[in-house]
Structures are given as C-alpha cells and as structure tokens.
Design a protein around this motif. Structure first.
Motif, PDB file in Angstrom:
ATOM      1  N   ILE A   4      38.212  37.009  54.484  1.00 12.98           N
ATOM      2  CA  ILE A   4      39.252  37.325  53.502  1.00 12.98           C
ATOM      3  C   ILE A   4      38.886  38.608  52.770  1.00 12.98           C
ATOM      4  CG2 ILE A   4      40.253  36.580  51.305  1.00 12.98           C
ATOM      5  CD1 ILE A   4      40.211  33.703  52.424  1.00 12.98           C
ATOM      6  N   ALA A   5      37.629  38.715  52.344  1.00 11.47           N
ATOM      7  CA  ALA A   5      37.187  39.911  51.624  1.00 11.47           C
ATOM      8  C   ALA A   5      37.286  41.152  52.501  1.00 11.47           C
ATOM      9  CB  ALA A   5      35.761  39.721  51.113  1.00 11.47           C
ATOM     10  N   GLU A   6      36.875  41.024  53.752  1.00 14.13           N
ATOM     11  CA  GLU A   6      36.934  42.164  54.664  1.00 14.13           C
ATOM     12  C   GLU A   6      38.378  42.571  54.949  1.00 14.13           C
ATOM     13  OE1 GLU A   6      36.271  45.360  56.685  1.00 14.13           O
ATOM     14  OE2 GLU A   6      34.725  44.306  55.556  1.00 14.13           O
ATOM     15  N   ARG A   7      39.240  41.586  55.150  1.00 14.16           N
ATOM     16  CA  ARG A   7      40.655  41.884  55.396  1.00 14.16           C
ATOM     17  C   ARG A   7      41.258  42.599  54.181  1.00 14.16           C
ATOM     18  NH1 ARG A   7      42.001  37.689  58.084  1.00 14.16           N
ATOM     19  NH2 ARG A   7      42.036  36.231  56.333  1.00 14.16           N
ATOM     20  N   TYR A   8      40.949  42.081  52.982  1.00 10.21           N
ATOM     21  CA  TYR A   8      41.452  42.726  51.766  1.00 10.21           C
ATOM     22  C   TYR A   8      40.953  44.171  51.681  1.00 10.21           C
ATOM     23  CZ  TYR A   8      42.148  44.264  47.073  1.00 10.21           C
ATOM     24  OH  TYR A   8      42.513  45.049  46.006  1.00 10.21           O
ATOM     25  N   ALA A  76      38.360  45.483  40.873  1.00 13.95           N
ATOM     26  CA  ALA A  76      38.291  44.196  40.178  1.00 13.95           C
ATOM     27  C   ALA A  76      38.490  43.032  41.150  1.00 13.95           C
ATOM     28  CB  ALA A  76      39.328  44.152  39.057  1.00 13.95           C
ATOM     29  N   VAL A  77      39.436  43.171  42.067  1.00 16.22           N
ATOM     30  CA  VAL A  77      39.657  42.102  43.054  1.00 16.22           C
ATOM     31  C   VAL A  77      38.466  42.007  43.997  1.00 16.22           C
ATOM     32  CG1 VAL A  77      41.074  41.422  45.049  1.00 16.22           C
ATOM     33  CG2 VAL A  77      42.162  42.038  42.882  1.00 16.22           C
ATOM     34  N   GLU A  78      37.916  43.130  44.423  1.00 17.53           N
ATOM     35  CA  GLU A  78      36.752  43.094  45.304  1.00 17.53           C
ATOM     36  C   GLU A  78      35.565  42.418  44.625  1.00 17.53           C
ATOM     37  OE1 GLU A  78      36.302  47.159  46.591  1.00 17.53           O
ATOM     38  OE2 GLU A  78      37.825  46.909  48.152  1.00 17.53           O
ATOM     39  N   ALA A  79      35.392  42.654  43.319  1.00 22.38           N
ATOM     40  CA  ALA A  79      34.299  42.003  42.590  1.00 22.38           C
ATOM     41  C   ALA A  79      34.476  40.485  42.579  1.00 22.38           C
ATOM     42  CB  ALA A  79      34.221  42.544  41.162  1.00 22.38           C
ATOM     43  N   VAL A 100      40.782  30.975  44.763  1.00 23.04           N
ATOM     44  CA  VAL A 100      41.138  32.329  44.344  1.00 23.04           C
ATOM     45  C   VAL A 100      41.193  33.246  45.565  1.00 23.04           C
ATOM     46  CG1 VAL A 100      40.366  34.336  43.015  1.00 23.04           C
ATOM     47  CG2 VAL A 100      40.246  32.053  42.002  1.00 23.04           C
ATOM     48  N   ALA A 101      40.225  33.117  46.452  1.00 20.55           N
ATOM     49  CA  ALA A 101      40.195  33.965  47.651  1.00 20.55           C
ATOM     50  C   ALA A 101      41.430  33.728  48.520  1.00 20.55           C
ATOM     51  CB  ALA A 101      38.924  33.712  48.453  1.00 20.55           C
ATOM     52  N   GLU A 102      41.808  32.478  48.719  1.00 23.01           N
ATOM     53  CA  GLU A 102      43.012  32.181  49.520  1.00 23.01           C
ATOM     54  C   GLU A 102      44.258  32.749  48.866  1.00 23.01           C
ATOM     55  OE1 GLU A 102      41.698  27.901  51.507  1.00 23.01           O
ATOM     56  OE2 GLU A 102      42.554  27.949  49.468  1.00 23.01           O
ATOM     57  N   HIS A 103      44.327  32.647  47.546  1.00 22.13           N
ATOM     58  CA  HIS A 103      45.489  33.178  46.824  1.00 22.13           C
ATOM     59  C   HIS A 103      45.576  34.692  47.001  1.00 22.13           C
ATOM     60  CE1 HIS A 103      47.990  33.225  42.884  1.00 22.13           C
ATOM     61  NE2 HIS A 103      48.759  33.002  43.918  1.00 22.13           N
ATOM     62  N   VAL A 104      44.460  35.371  46.861  1.00 24.56           N
ATOM     63  CA  VAL A 104      44.430  36.821  47.092  1.00 24.56           C
ATOM     64  C   VAL A 104      44.885  37.130  48.513  1.00 24.56           C
ATOM     65  CG1 VAL A 104      42.879  38.809  47.384  1.00 24.56           C
ATOM     66  CG2 VAL A 104      42.694  37.371  45.339  1.00 24.56           C
ATOM     67  N   ASP A 105      44.353  36.378  49.466  1.00 22.71           N
ATOM     68  CA  ASP A 105      44.658  36.619  50.878  1.00 22.71           C
ATOM     69  C   ASP A 105      46.142  36.423  51.182  1.00 22.71           C
ATOM     70  OD1 ASP A 105      43.656  37.309  53.490  1.00 22.71           O
ATOM     71  OD2 ASP A 105      43.780  35.198  54.064  1.00 22.71           O
ATOM     72  N   GLN A 106      46.730  35.361  50.633  1.00 27.92           N
ATOM     73  CA  GLN A 106      48.112  35.024  50.956  1.00 27.92           C
ATOM     74  C   GLN A 106      49.138  35.821  50.158  1.00 27.92           C
ATOM     75  OE1 GLN A 106      48.790  30.779  50.839  1.00 27.92           O
ATOM     76  NE2 GLN A 106      46.918  30.374  51.964  1.00 27.92           N
ATOM     77  N   VAL A 107      48.728  36.424  49.068  1.00 30.19           N
ATOM     78  CA  VAL A 107      49.694  37.136  48.235  1.00 30.19           C
ATOM     79  C   VAL A 107      49.403  38.634  48.220  1.00 30.19           C
ATOM     80  CG1 VAL A 107      50.735  37.328  45.936  1.00 30.19           C
ATOM     81  CG2 VAL A 107      50.129  35.079  46.837  1.00 30.19           C
TER      82      VAL A 107
END
Length: 193
Positions: A4-8, A76-79, A100-107
């Motif tokens: 998720i972090a890498e995709r973001y 901030a999101v990466e942190a 939180v990670a899933e929410h970031v990923d899906q939105v």
C-alpha cells in the motif's frame, strides 16, 4: 502494508510530476470534473489527504503554492504509512471499518490516479494512466455492488456537496480499458475542453 505504501508513493510521485508541470496560465483551465478548474482538482486531492489524516490527528502546512502544499500532504501521508502502528489503526469510513492504510489505499491513492488524469486533461499533459493501475481500478470499481454504485453516481448521497462519480458515460465496449474506466466513473474520454 508495504505494498500500500509503495503504491501510494508511486502514484503520488506521478501526481506530483503533473502538478509541477502545470504552466502558470493553465491553473484556471476547466477540468473534466464539472465546475472544477485544474486548481480545484489539485485542491480537492490535497483536501482528501487532510481527510485521511484527520482520524489519526495528523495534519500538514497548507499555503497558496499548490505544489508545496501537495508535497506537504504527501509527506504527511507517507509518514503515517511508514508507521506500522498508526497505519494499522482501525477507522470508521463510509465503506465500513478499515485500517488507516486501507483507507488511504482505497480513497486518496486511487484519487491520485483518477484526478491525475483530470489534471493532465485540463492542462494538456500526457493522460496515460499506468496500465496496472487501470486494471486494479477497473476490478475494484466493477466489483462495487449496484446499490453502492448508484450512490456513487448520486450527488449528495454521502453528504452535502459530495460527488463521488459523475453520471456514467457510454463508451464503446471495444474501447481501451482506460477509456471504459473513465466512462464508468463519469468522465468522457472523447471530450476535450
């Protein structure tokens, strides 16, 4: 969570390149999002970063320079994604309880791809989306139950002034997958403003 972090990071990097490439005179150009300019598209993406950070009491500096503001939001999101404890926290969302990670990923991560296309279209940049992102977004979007998809296409269904998708646009069945995805979320890939 690492994926998720890498995709973001990858998607945010592409979006940031598009923001950096906007010519000074192009910020007021209309986007494919009804009533939004190129500036509005980036401001929306920044606002959605703030929404993702709110449940974990994180924020970032916001200013008139959209590129600098997006960079602060991205950082901030990466942190948050880099902190396993914070990234794993459960939050309540319109889609139910997610980390939180899933929410970031899906939105917001998905928004970077879709609104990256909007920004590119508005400002005359290369509109090509990463084919893997297109495949992934097509699978996730077409798997949404019909009643939920109807809400996504209904202005205000998630609150006053909130529009998730525009009305679906008919796109030929043999069109490239990117065009079919865009039509599904209410963009007309054939119309240039």
């Amino acid at each position: 969570m690492e994926q998720i972090a890498e995709r973001y990071r990858r998607r945010a990097g592409e979006f940031e390149r598009r923001v950096a490439a906007v010519a000074v005179g192009d910020w007021a150009r209309p986007s494919p999002c009804e009533r939004w300019t190129a500036r509005d598209v980036v401001a929306h993406v920044v606002d959605m970063h703030r929404v993702m950070l709110g449940p974990v009491n994180r924020d970032f500096e916001r200013g008139a320079d959209l590129l600098a503001t997006f960079r602060a939001a991205r950082s901030a999101v990466e942190a948050v994604l880099d902190d396993p404890e914070v990234a794993a926290q459960q939050v309540e969302t319109p889609a139910g309880s997610l980390t939180v990670a899933e929410h970031v990923d899906q939105v917001v991560s998905d928004d970077l791809v879709l609104h990256g296309w909007d920004l590119a279209r508005a400002t005359g940049q290369d509109e090509t989306m990463d084919p893997d992102d297109v495949q992934r977004l097509w699978r996730s979007t077409t798997s949404v139950p019909a009643d939920v998809m109807a809400k996504y296409h209904t202005p205000g269904a998630f609150g006053p002034g909130i529009e998730v998708f525009g009305p679906e646009v008919a796109v030929p069945a043999d069109a490239p997958l990117q065009d079919r995805l865009l039509g599904l979320i209410g963009r007309d890939p054939s119309v240039r403003r």
